[in-house]
Design a protein around this motif. Structure first.
Motif, PDB file in Angstrom:
ATOM      1  N   LEU A   2      52.574  80.506  49.002  1.00 40.79           N
ATOM      2  CA  LEU A   2      53.976  80.329  49.389  1.00 40.79           C
ATOM      3  C   LEU A   2      54.907  81.242  48.605  1.00 40.79           C
ATOM      4  N   ALA A   3      54.363  82.010  47.660  1.00 41.09           N
ATOM      5  CA  ALA A   3      55.191  82.934  46.883  1.00 41.09           C
ATOM      6  C   ALA A   3      55.192  84.335  47.479  1.00 41.09           C
ATOM      7  N   THR A   4      54.395  84.570  48.519  1.00 41.62           N
ATOM      8  CA  THR A   4      54.350  85.892  49.149  1.00 41.62           C
ATOM      9  C   THR A   4      54.557  85.741  50.657  1.00 41.62           C
ATOM     10  N   VAL A   5      55.685  85.154  51.026  1.00 45.63           N
ATOM     11  CA  VAL A   5      55.982  84.930  52.439  1.00 45.63           C
ATOM     12  C   VAL A   5      56.515  86.208  53.065  1.00 45.63           C
ATOM     13  N   ARG A   6      55.916  86.597  54.168  1.00 38.10           N
ATOM     14  CA  ARG A   6      56.343  87.783  54.911  1.00 38.10           C
ATOM     15  C   ARG A   6      56.816  87.352  56.293  1.00 38.10           C
ATOM     16  N   LEU A   7      58.018  87.781  56.635  1.00 36.35           N
ATOM     17  CA  LEU A   7      58.595  87.449  57.933  1.00 36.35           C
ATOM     18  C   LEU A   7      58.333  88.581  58.919  1.00 36.35           C
ATOM     19  N   TRP A   8      58.130  88.228  60.185  1.00 37.28           N
ATOM     20  CA  TRP A   8      57.827  89.205  61.229  1.00 37.28           C
ATOM     21  C   TRP A   8      58.767  89.006  62.407  1.00 37.28           C
ATOM     22  N   ARG A   9      59.263  90.116  62.950  1.00 39.64           N
ATOM     23  CA  ARG A   9      60.086  90.051  64.155  1.00 39.64           C
ATOM     24  C   ARG A   9      59.398  90.857  65.259  1.00 39.64           C
ATOM     25  N   PRO A  10      59.481  90.412  66.505  1.00 40.54           N
ATOM     26  CA  PRO A  10      58.822  91.129  67.597  1.00 40.54           C
ATOM     27  C   PRO A  10      59.534  92.406  67.998  1.00 40.54           C
ATOM     28  N   GLY A  11      60.843  92.503  67.730  1.00 49.07           N
ATOM     29  CA  GLY A  11      61.577  93.716  68.070  1.00 49.07           C
ATOM     30  C   GLY A  11      61.533  94.722  66.934  1.00 49.07           C
ATOM     31  N   THR A  12      61.718  96.009  67.274  1.00 53.79           N
ATOM     32  CA  THR A  12      61.656  97.050  66.245  1.00 53.79           C
ATOM     33  C   THR A  12      62.908  97.908  66.185  1.00 53.79           C
ATOM     34  N   GLU A  13      63.768  97.796  67.163  1.00 52.27           N
ATOM     35  CA  GLU A  13      64.909  98.706  67.227  1.00 52.27           C
ATOM     36  C   GLU A  13      66.118  98.139  66.506  1.00 52.27           C
ATOM     37  N   GLY A  14      66.719  98.970  65.663  1.00 54.52           N
ATOM     38  CA  GLY A  14      67.943  98.592  64.973  1.00 54.52           C
ATOM     39  C   GLY A  14      67.695  97.800  63.703  1.00 54.52           C
ATOM     40  N   THR A  15      68.651  97.911  62.777  1.00 56.70           N
ATOM     41  CA  THR A  15      68.613  97.128  61.546  1.00 56.70           C
ATOM     42  C   THR A  15      69.171  95.743  61.823  1.00 56.70           C
ATOM     43  N   ALA A  16      68.499  94.710  61.343  1.00 57.53           N
ATOM     44  CA  ALA A  16      68.935  93.338  61.600  1.00 57.53           C
ATOM     45  C   ALA A  16      68.731  92.491  60.355  1.00 57.53           C
ATOM     46  N   THR A  17      69.717  91.650  60.060  1.00 61.87           N
ATOM     47  CA  THR A  17      69.653  90.770  58.900  1.00 61.87           C
ATOM     48  C   THR A  17      69.583  89.312  59.347  1.00 61.87           C
ATOM     49  N   TYR A  18      68.609  88.602  58.819  1.00 63.61           N
ATOM     50  CA  TYR A  18      68.425  87.175  59.108  1.00 63.61           C
ATOM     51  C   TYR A  18      68.673  86.379  57.831  1.00 63.61           C
ATOM     52  N   ARG A  19      69.098  85.144  57.996  1.00 61.32           N
ATOM     53  CA  ARG A  19      69.337  84.260  56.850  1.00 61.32           C
ATOM     54  C   ARG A  19      68.378  83.082  56.910  1.00 61.32           C
ATOM     55  N   VAL A  20      67.738  82.809  55.778  1.00 58.32           N
ATOM     56  CA  VAL A  20      66.833  81.667  55.661  1.00 58.32           C
ATOM     57  C   VAL A  20      67.506  80.640  54.758  1.00 58.32           C
ATOM     58  N   THR A  21      67.624  79.402  55.250  1.00 58.06           N
ATOM     59  CA  THR A  21      68.311  78.348  54.510  1.00 58.06           C
ATOM     60  C   THR A  21      67.399  77.140  54.369  1.00 58.06           C
ATOM     61  N   ALA A  22      67.303  76.614  53.167  1.00 57.45           N
ATOM     62  CA  ALA A  22      66.519  75.401  52.928  1.00 57.45           C
ATOM     63  C   ALA A  22      67.354  74.185  53.330  1.00 57.45           C
ATOM     64  N   HIS A  23      66.702  73.235  53.985  1.00 58.46           N
ATOM     65  CA  HIS A  23      67.374  72.019  54.424  1.00 58.46           C
ATOM     66  C   HIS A  23      66.593  70.810  53.959  1.00 58.46           C
ATOM     67  N   GLY A  24      67.315  69.729  53.665  1.00 58.55           N
ATOM     68  CA  GLY A  24      66.673  68.479  53.316  1.00 58.55           C
ATOM     69  C   GLY A  24      66.140  67.789  54.552  1.00 58.55           C
ATOM     70  N   ASP A  25      65.432  66.683  54.348  1.00 55.31           N
ATOM     71  CA  ASP A  25      64.874  65.930  55.465  1.00 55.31           C
ATOM     72  C   ASP A  25      65.970  65.162  56.190  1.00 55.31           C
ATOM     73  N   GLY A  26      65.725  64.883  57.457  1.00 57.24           N
ATOM     74  CA  GLY A  26      66.643  64.050  58.222  1.00 57.24           C
ATOM     75  C   GLY A  26      67.772  64.830  58.850  1.00 57.24           C
ATOM     76  N   ASP A  27      68.548  64.136  59.680  1.00 60.17           N
ATOM     77  CA  ASP A  27      69.649  64.773  60.410  1.00 60.17           C
ATOM     78  C   ASP A  27      70.790  65.182  59.493  1.00 60.17           C
ATOM     79  N   HIS A  28      70.907  64.518  58.339  1.00 57.64           N
ATOM     80  CA  HIS A  28      72.020  64.809  57.439  1.00 57.64           C
ATOM     81  C   HIS A  28      71.522  65.366  56.105  1.00 57.64           C
ATOM     82  N   GLY A  29      70.405  66.088  56.166  1.00 53.08           N
ATOM     83  CA  GLY A  29      69.856  66.663  54.947  1.00 53.08           C
ATOM     84  C   GLY A  29      70.784  67.706  54.350  1.00 53.08           C
ATOM     85  N   GLU A  30      70.817  67.749  53.028  1.00 53.76           N
ATOM     86  CA  GLU A  30      71.701  68.693  52.354  1.00 53.76           C
ATOM     87  C   GLU A  30      71.155  70.114  52.463  1.00 53.76           C
ATOM     88  N   THR A  31      72.077  71.074  52.522  1.00 54.93           N
ATOM     89  CA  THR A  31      71.697  72.474  52.565  1.00 54.93           C
ATOM     90  C   THR A  31      71.338  72.940  51.162  1.00 54.93           C
TER      91      THR A  31
END
Length: 244
Positions: free
Chosen positions: A129-158
């Motif tokens: 879990l310390a070497t997570v690599r993300l993959w996207r199917p598209g290759t064109e253009g620079t794109a930035t994604y955000r990964v956010t940790a969430h708690g359990d449940g509908d009202h989990g804290e960010t």
């Protein structure tokens, strides 16, 4: 003489039938042979028109198409090179600087079972879990994604957030473990450049090495890693059909 008799008895013992596991099942009989069903090599299955059942065994991959009655262990196609390429661990510890473009009439597929597809939600099985690599199917253009940790449940804290940028033509990017430590059982949301949710993910660890496709498939099924199971099944199914 007694030792010889015992040896002869041992040789006479029946050999246990090897078992395969269903990893893909479509058509009218899909409820009869659902994903995860174990079938002995010497077992027979009866399919209807439109049925396709893919079985992984230690000897190879069998794609069985109806209608008719078929023996599971007949003529499995071996795709050891493709399996090794798809499951190579070291692929998850490096980031490619470019992308190999697929032919226009060929769908783009994730080249490694250990790259996390940012367009597919689900539970992801990884060895580290310390070497997570993300993959996207598209290759064109620079794109930035955000990964956010969430708690359990509908009202989990960010929790912590981290941005991951894919440069133009690049399909794989590393998730910084210092900024976004991934915890087993944690829940994470991936947000795309447009602010929309791209995927919702959770992670589990694989403790053992799996050198056979059927053993790995059973582990993925047990841990609920359906996205990777689908990728494994589709890849080996395509290899088996190409070789038949």
């Amino acid at each position: 003489m007694a030792a010889l008799a015992l040896g002869g008895a041992a040789l006479a013992l029946p050999v246990a039938a090897m078992a395969g596991v269903v990893v893909k099942s479509t058509g009218p009989s899909s409820t009869k042979y659902p994903v995860g069903t174990k079938l002995d090599d010497d077992a027979s299955i009866t399919l209807k028109a439109g049925d396709v059942v893919t079985v992984l065994t230690s000897d190879g991959t069998r794609v069985i198409k109806g209608a008719g009655t078929f023996r599971v262990g007949d003529r499995p196609q071996v795709a050891s090179d493709r399996f090794a390429s798809l499951t190579r661990k070291r692929a998850a510890t490096r980031v490619r600087t470019g992308a190999v473009r697929a032919p226009e009439d060929e769908a783009v597929t994730n080249p490694s079972l250990w790259y996390v597809d940012i367009t597919r939600s689900g539970t992801i099985c990884l060895y580290d879990l310390a070497t997570v690599r993300l993959w996207r199917p598209g290759t064109e253009g620079t794109a930035t994604y955000r990964v956010t940790a969430h708690g359990d449940g509908d009202h989990g804290e960010t929790g912590p957030q981290a941005e991951v940028t894919f440069d133009d033509t690049v399909t794989v990017a590393a998730l910084d473990p210092a900024r976004m430590p991934i915890a087993e059982g944690g829940h994470y949301m991936v947000t795309g450049p447009d602010g929309a949710t791209s995927a919702e993910l959770s992670f589990v660890l694989l403790a053992d090495d799996f050198e056979q496709p059927d053993a790995l498939a059973e582990a993925l099924i047990a841990k609920g890693c359906s996205v990777q199971l689908e990728a494994l099944a589709s890849t080996l199914e395509a290899s088996a059909e190409a070789a038949s």
